[in-house]
Design an enzyme around this catalytic site. Structure first.
Site, PDB file in Angstrom:
ATOM      1  N   LYS A   7       2.905  -5.148   4.025  1.00 63.77           N
ATOM      2  CA  LYS A   7       4.308  -5.330   3.654  1.00 63.77           C
ATOM      3  C   LYS A   7       4.463  -5.003   2.171  1.00 63.77           C
ATOM      4  CE  LYS A   7       8.039  -8.747   3.611  1.00 63.77           C
ATOM      5  NZ  LYS A   7       8.423 -10.136   3.968  1.00 63.77           N
ATOM      6  N   LYS A  20       5.543  -2.366   7.027  1.00 66.29           N
ATOM      7  CA  LYS A  20       6.935  -2.591   6.639  1.00 66.29           C
ATOM      8  C   LYS A  20       7.120  -2.157   5.195  1.00 66.29           C
ATOM      9  CE  LYS A  20      10.382  -6.272   6.188  1.00 66.29           C
ATOM     10  NZ  LYS A  20      10.645  -7.731   6.267  1.00 66.29           N
TER      11      LYS A  20
END
Length: 328
Positions: free
Chosen positions: A199, A252
């Protein structure tokens, strides 16, 4: 030059049927996870449009169930839940409350739709008064180890409510291991962990912070989310989470990091998810609303790119729209 002296690739592009027959990557309903934002203590039928994300809403429990039901009738099989609590505090107590907003939403959806796969986001930022993803020191530093117990308690509370998959998104070191231990020790060894393993501290999260009301009160999240410049670090983060017991990994955002997604696909056999985040969604929506792009074509091209790069699962706010595209 004779016809057989060069490659004639156009033969396989000549008609729509031939193109369909030889298509290498196809997005299906099984690939999609739709995120929803559920609000605590709102009227059950509450639906508030999210200004920065046209077509998305903050929802009360009845409105959530109704939207999910309509999407399931078109083929949706999985959702990802985010909660907006009525109150926030320094210890994010709403995140792991037995009757918290996500816990109640999970119970409601599993009651209404037993076959629905309910994934829960496990983080503290929506529940802390300061908007960071962990506990703070007196000087404002996000503390790693004291946060792990609260994350584990949150994941366990989601599992008790009926969640099918828990998805820690906080980026604290060791959180997958802490959650795995808590689940296993309390009779939930069957619950998979979908780790937000990779992320990045991305500029594409802006609209989400309006949707989830989770903007940090000060500073940023660069001390725990990843530097967008780093690729090798992503491999270390993924390996660490797999070692701690993650069953699935996530990258992400999605489109700016297709190289990372592809590299992970080459290096591990675990199922991979990619999160097509709020900024990616809002950019396409804005361009389409201005008539600059064809929304359906741009969305499906984007989803195909994500799957082609290696994603098994795609979390996207376009999921409901894609269900219509696939059925058309």
């Amino acid at each position: 030059m004779h016809a057989f002296d060069f490659y004639r690739g156009r033969r396989l592009r000549r008609t729509a049927v031939i193109r369909d027959l030889v298509r290498e990557t196809v997005v299906t309903t099984n690939d999609l996870i739709m995120p929803y934002f559920v609000v605590e203590n709102a009227d059950a039928a509450f639906e508030k449009p999210i200004g920065a994300m046209p077509g998305q809403y903050q929802l009360g429990l009845d409105a959530l169930s109704a939207r999910v039901g309509r999407a399931m009738a078109k083929g949706l099989r999985a959702v990802l839940l985010f909660g907006l609590p009525a109150a926030k505090d320094e210890r994010a107590s709403g995140a792991y409350a037995e009757e918290g907003v996500v816990q109640r939403a999970v119970s409601r959806l599993k009651r209404d739709y037993p076959d629905l796969c309910v994934v829960t986001d496990v983080c503290l930022c929506e529940y802390t008064s300061h908007g960071h993803c962990g506990m703070l020191s007196p000087t404002g530093e996000v503390l790693n180890d004291p946060t792990l117990d609260l994350l584990a308690r949150t994941a366990l509370s989601h599992a008790k409510a009926g969640a099918d998959i828990v998805a820690p998104s906080d980026m604290m070191d060791g959180r997958v291991g802490a959650i795995r231990a808590a689940l296993d020790e309390n009779g939930f060894s069957h619950i998979p962990i979908m780790s937000y393993a990779v992320k990045y501290a991305s500029s594409f999260y802006g609209p989400f912070r309006e949707a989830a009301e989770s903007a940090p009160a000060f500073g940023d999240r660069k001390a725990y989310q990843m530097d967008p410049a780093n690729a090798r670090e992503a491999m270390r983060e993924a390996a660490a989470d797999l070692g701690e017991g993650a069953d699935m990994l996530m990258v992400k955002p999605a489109l700016p990091y297709l190289d990372i997604l592809h590299a992970l696909r080459q290096s591990c056999d675990a199922p991979l998810a990619a999160y097509h985040v709020s900024g990616e969604y809002s950019m396409l929506k804005a361009a389409a609303q201005n008539g600059w792009i064809d929304e359906k074509r741009a969305v499906m091209e984007s989803m195909t790119a994500i799957k082609r790069a290696g994603a098994d699962l795609i979390i996207t706010y376009f999921a409901e729209d894609i269900l219509d595209y696939i059925r058309a």
